[in-house]
Design an enzyme around this catalytic site. Structure first.
Site, PDB file in Angstrom:
ATOM      1  N   HIS A 145      50.529  43.383 -37.376  1.00  0.00           N
ATOM      2  CA  HIS A 145      49.464  42.929 -38.276  1.00  0.00           C
ATOM      3  C   HIS A 145      49.838  43.247 -39.727  1.00  0.00           C
ATOM      4  O   HIS A 145      49.719  42.386 -40.612  1.00  0.00           O
ATOM      5  CB  HIS A 145      48.155  43.625 -37.888  1.00  0.00           C
ATOM      6  CG  HIS A 145      47.018  43.373 -38.805  1.00  0.00           C
ATOM      7  ND1 HIS A 145      46.032  42.447 -38.538  1.00  0.00           N
ATOM      8  CD2 HIS A 145      46.678  43.931 -39.994  1.00  0.00           C
ATOM      9  CE1 HIS A 145      45.147  42.454 -39.520  1.00  0.00           C
ATOM     10  NE2 HIS A 145      45.516  43.352 -40.424  1.00  0.00           N
ATOM     11  N   GLU A 146      50.298  44.461 -39.972  1.00  0.00           N
ATOM     12  CA  GLU A 146      50.645  44.867 -41.340  1.00  0.00           C
ATOM     13  C   GLU A 146      51.899  44.158 -41.839  1.00  0.00           C
ATOM     14  O   GLU A 146      51.971  43.770 -43.012  1.00  0.00           O
ATOM     15  CB  GLU A 146      50.819  46.385 -41.411  1.00  0.00           C
ATOM     16  CG  GLU A 146      49.590  47.190 -41.014  1.00  0.00           C
ATOM     17  CD  GLU A 146      48.348  46.857 -41.826  1.00  0.00           C
ATOM     18  OE1 GLU A 146      48.484  46.332 -42.965  1.00  0.00           O
ATOM     19  OE2 GLU A 146      47.243  47.115 -41.327  1.00  0.00           O
ATOM     20  N   HIS A 149      50.860  40.872 -43.086  1.00  0.00           N
ATOM     21  CA  HIS A 149      50.302  40.934 -44.439  1.00  0.00           C
ATOM     22  C   HIS A 149      51.422  40.849 -45.475  1.00  0.00           C
ATOM     23  O   HIS A 149      51.319  40.126 -46.465  1.00  0.00           O
ATOM     24  CB  HIS A 149      49.540  42.251 -44.636  1.00  0.00           C
ATOM     25  CG  HIS A 149      48.115  42.216 -44.192  1.00  0.00           C
ATOM     26  ND1 HIS A 149      47.233  41.219 -44.564  1.00  0.00           N
ATOM     27  CD2 HIS A 149      47.399  43.073 -43.417  1.00  0.00           C
ATOM     28  CE1 HIS A 149      46.052  41.462 -44.035  1.00  0.00           C
ATOM     29  NE2 HIS A 149      46.121  42.580 -43.331  1.00  0.00           N
ATOM     30  N   GLU A 222      42.603  38.598 -43.031  1.00  0.00           N
ATOM     31  CA  GLU A 222      42.668  39.415 -41.822  1.00  0.00           C
ATOM     32  C   GLU A 222      42.887  38.556 -40.582  1.00  0.00           C
ATOM     33  O   GLU A 222      43.623  38.943 -39.669  1.00  0.00           O
ATOM     34  CB  GLU A 222      41.392  40.250 -41.679  1.00  0.00           C
ATOM     35  CG  GLU A 222      41.272  41.383 -42.670  1.00  0.00           C
ATOM     36  CD  GLU A 222      42.458  42.317 -42.639  1.00  0.00           C
ATOM     37  OE1 GLU A 222      42.871  42.748 -41.534  1.00  0.00           O
ATOM     38  OE2 GLU A 222      42.995  42.610 -43.717  1.00  0.00           O
TER      39      GLU A 222
END
Length: 289
Positions: A145-146, A149, A222
């Protein structure tokens, strides 16, 4: 959430300092001479607005390291640190970015964040609480997930959006101040006390609306990062990581002392929440399947 909080706080502080400096050096007054010069005002607003957001962007990694007391893993001292470095390296390669710095910070909450001024000079950090409450597969999904980003350039996009809204906040606040100063206070001799007081008040109120716009983008990104994390691991792993967050703690308010970077902050549906509700994120992953 923490990287957004640090970014917004630094951006606001820089914005205030530059705005005050413009007033002290009389640049605000120059814009007002002979009536309101829209072109000069817009240029001044852009300088003030983008200065805050761009400086915040370039300082984001340094501020996050010091603000969260992140311990950068340079030489792994445990098998887990070695696994974490290998996981970040593998996912970074798949995402097409240079491997970020990897760190761990002390927090009982299951948190994680990624920050940096560009996708090839980033930082990914996880909390001790995350490592205690999640298994390796769930941690891997959080890291994905990071990394997403970073690969999506979310911090750069956030800085640009913040710069644009800052510009309009400064621009509109000055117009409101000028109008009130001329129409209500009947001041025809250049900017008076009414202009300065009203423009400051208007800037504060408009900043609240601007924050809503920035938080909307934060919530939107997100979902994209969840999808990216699922692509780097699997939808099941990503959904399991989100469910693990639900098991650990209830949603927290934006003003809470601990900021869950990977979780939800703020009341459900709040315009000031940087993250959408966990159940919505889980549902989006399941629907994508």
């Amino acid at each position: 959430m923490m990287r957004i909080f640090l970014f917004l706080a630094t951006n606001l502080a820089i914005l205030v300092v530059i705005s005050v400096a413009f007033r002290l050096f009389g640049i605000d007054g120059v814009v007002q001479q002979g009536g309101l010069d829209m072109g000069a005002l817009l240029l001044m607003a852009a300088i003030i607005g983008f200065s805050g957001s761009l400086i915040s962007l370039f300082l984001s990694k340094t501020l996050a390291k010091h603000g969260m007391r992140v311990q950068i893993i340079e030489q792994p001292s445990t098998p887990f640190e070695q696994w974490l470095l290998e996981t970040v390296a593998r996912q970074s390669e798949r995402a097409g970015i240079r491997m970020p710095e990897v760190g761990i910070f002390d927090s009982p909450q299951p948190n994680a964040f990624a920050t940096g001024w560009n996708r090839n000079d980033a930082l990914v950090a996880v909390s001790t609480g995350l490592l205690q409450h999640m298994n390796k597969q769930e941690v891997e999904a959080v890291v994905g997930h990071e990394i997403s980003h970073v690969a999506n350039g979310d911090m750069v996009t956030l800085a640009l959006i913040q710069g644009v809204v800052n510009t309009f906040v400064v621009f509109l606040a000055r117009i409101i101040g000028h109008t009130v100063d001329r129409v209500i206070f009947k001041n025809e001799e250049g900017p008076g006390i009414g202009y300065f007081v009203v423009s400051i008040i208007a800037e504060i109120l408009l900043s609240v609306l601007a924050t809503m716009i920035v938080m909307w983008f934060s919530r939107y990104r997100e979902f994209r990062a969840d999808a990216g994390g699922a692509a780097l691991t699997s939808r099941r792993q990503m959904a399991d990581a989100l469910r693990a967050l639900q098991r650990v703690h209830e949603p927290q308010d934006l003003q809470a002392k601990e900021f869950a970077a990977f979780g939800i902050s703020g009341k459900i549906g709040s315009l000031f929440s940087s993250h959408p509700p966990l159940e919505r994120r889980i549902a989006a992953l399941e629907q994508a399947g």
